[in-house]
Motif scaffolding. Structure first.
Motif, short mmCIF file in Angstrom:
data_model
loop_
_atom_site.label_atom_id
_atom_site.label_comp_id
_atom_site.label_asym_id
_atom_site.label_seq_id
_atom_site.Cartn_x
_atom_site.Cartn_y
_atom_site.Cartn_z
N SER A 1 54.33 132.09 37.11
CA SER A 1 53.13 131.14 37.26
C SER A 1 53.44 129.76 36.84
O SER A 1 54.28 129.29 37.41
N SER B 1 54.85 134.50 41.20
CA SER B 1 53.86 134.06 41.32
C SER B 1 53.78 132.42 40.96
O SER B 1 53.10 131.82 40.38
N SER C 1 52.87 121.21 41.06
CA SER C 1 53.15 122.39 41.73
C SER C 1 54.72 122.17 41.87
O SER C 1 55.39 121.19 41.80
N GLY D 1 55.79 137.04 45.04
CA GLY D 1 54.47 136.70 44.83
C GLY D 1 53.66 138.28 45.16
O GLY D 1 54.25 139.18 45.64
N SER E 1 48.53 129.96 43.13
CA SER E 1 49.68 130.66 43.64
C SER E 1 49.52 131.38 44.98
O SER E 1 49.66 132.66 45.08
#
Length: 342
Positions: A208, A234, A251, A268, A277
């Motif tokens: 993440s 992710s 990002s 992912g 994501s």
């Protein structure tokens, strides 16, 4: 009148081992229970007659001795259980005189010619896991990497769960610092420290918002401070200009991905509803990186939790965090890190 003696007597073999501070022999509860039972038997004996009193004192003494003794033994066993530790807390000096801590679990001995491998784990969210003295995370405990530490250990890896530096201990934690060169240098210090301790390889694993930290370090570090490989799960690939705090929109595409040349695994979930994501963008990461070995994996299945596609879905206990599929994810990462395919 004949004299009747008590047939049950509590053992006297009590002693305390000062080195271990643990009682040897019958627990204290057994002695109390035996005396209580003997007293109760004596009372009944006074009503029913002396012969019955002898038997009842012995019977009740044994019964209550066993009852109180077992409960006391359980309590002593619980009290003597060693405090659970999640890892050794290591503190190193980082940028501008700050301190960065990480919880270290050493990799198991590895037979030659293989080398030990340690995974440097970078949690998402604020990045502040708030390690306690036992090396356990007090925050972000639901993060997929934090939850998976025992699974990584079972796969034969060492782990290093990195906390936020001492000057980023607020609610926002690392915030925009994740994308800065100084943060990459801090992680380089951790990597170098792990190499000294383990004499083995070190891989970056970020999930993440932690993918920003991992990609940042992989792109900017070189030499002994550089990681041997990178895993992004992710990854944050979509920002948002409407964010109240500019760093929230960062990002991985804001980083110099072209400078990543190590082996790279991007994972992912097809059901990830986190707006930051989207799994359909993972191919754009490897389109820019120059990894010597790369793979993109889209995981499917799991509980199939429904919900809106927004920031509320960016939680660890969801498809974003591979909930219910941690063992599968860890096994795939292990295969890739060791030179195979996910």
């Amino acid at each position: 009148m004949p004299v009747y003696r008590v047939l049950y007597r509590a053992p006297k073999s009590f002693r305390c081992d000062s080195a271990r501070r643990a009682w040897r022999g019958p627990p204290l509860g057994a002695r109390f229970g035996a005396r209580f039972g003997a007293l109760l038997g004596a009372l009944f004996g006074a009503l029913l007659g002396a012969p019955f009193g002898v038997v009842l004192r012995a019977l009740f003494g044994a019964l209550f001795g066993a009852l109180f003794g077992s409960s006391g033994a359980i309590a002593q066993e619980q009290a003597g259980t060693p405090e659970r530790r999640c890892g050794e807390v290591i503190a190193i000096e980082t940028h501008a005189g700050t301190t960065t801590r990480y919880a270290f679990v050493a990799p198991p001995p590895t037979p030659a010619p293989a080398e030990p491998i340690t995974l440097l784990l970078l949690a998402g969210g604020s990045g502040r896991v708030d390690l306690d003295a036992r090396g356990c995370a007090r925050a972000l405990k639901g993060n997929s990497l934090v939850r998976s530490i025992p699974l990584f250990g079972a796969q034969g890896f060492g782990t290093a769960l990195v906390d936020a530096p001492s000057d980023h201990d607020g609610d926002d934690g690392l915030a925009g610092f994740r994308s800065m060169p100084a943060h990459a240098q801090d992680l380089g210090h951790v990597i170098a420290d792990l190499r000294t301790r383990t004499k083995g390889a070190v891989w970056l694993v970020g999930t993440s918002r932690g993918s920003l930290s991992a990609a940042n370090a992989a792109a900017r570090l070189s030499g002994p401070a550089a990681a041997d490989g990178v895993v992004l799960t992710s990854a944050l690939m979509s920002g948002g200009n409407s964010a109240r705090k500019p760093w929230v929109a960062h990002s991985v595409f804001d980083l110099p991905l072209e400078d990543i040349r190590q082996p790279l695994l991007v994972v992912g979930h097809s059901a990830d509803r986190c707006i930051r994501s989207p799994p359909t963008l993972m191919g754009r990461i490897v389109a820019r990186t120059q990894g010597v070995r790369e793979q993109v994996i889209t995981v499917s299945g799991g509980p199939g939790l429904d919900g809106p596609v927004d920031a509320s879905a960016c939680e660890g206990r969801s498809a974003h965090g591979f909930i219910g599929q941690e063992a599968e994810m860890v096994a795939g990462i292990a295969r890739f890190v060791r030179g195979g395919r996910y």
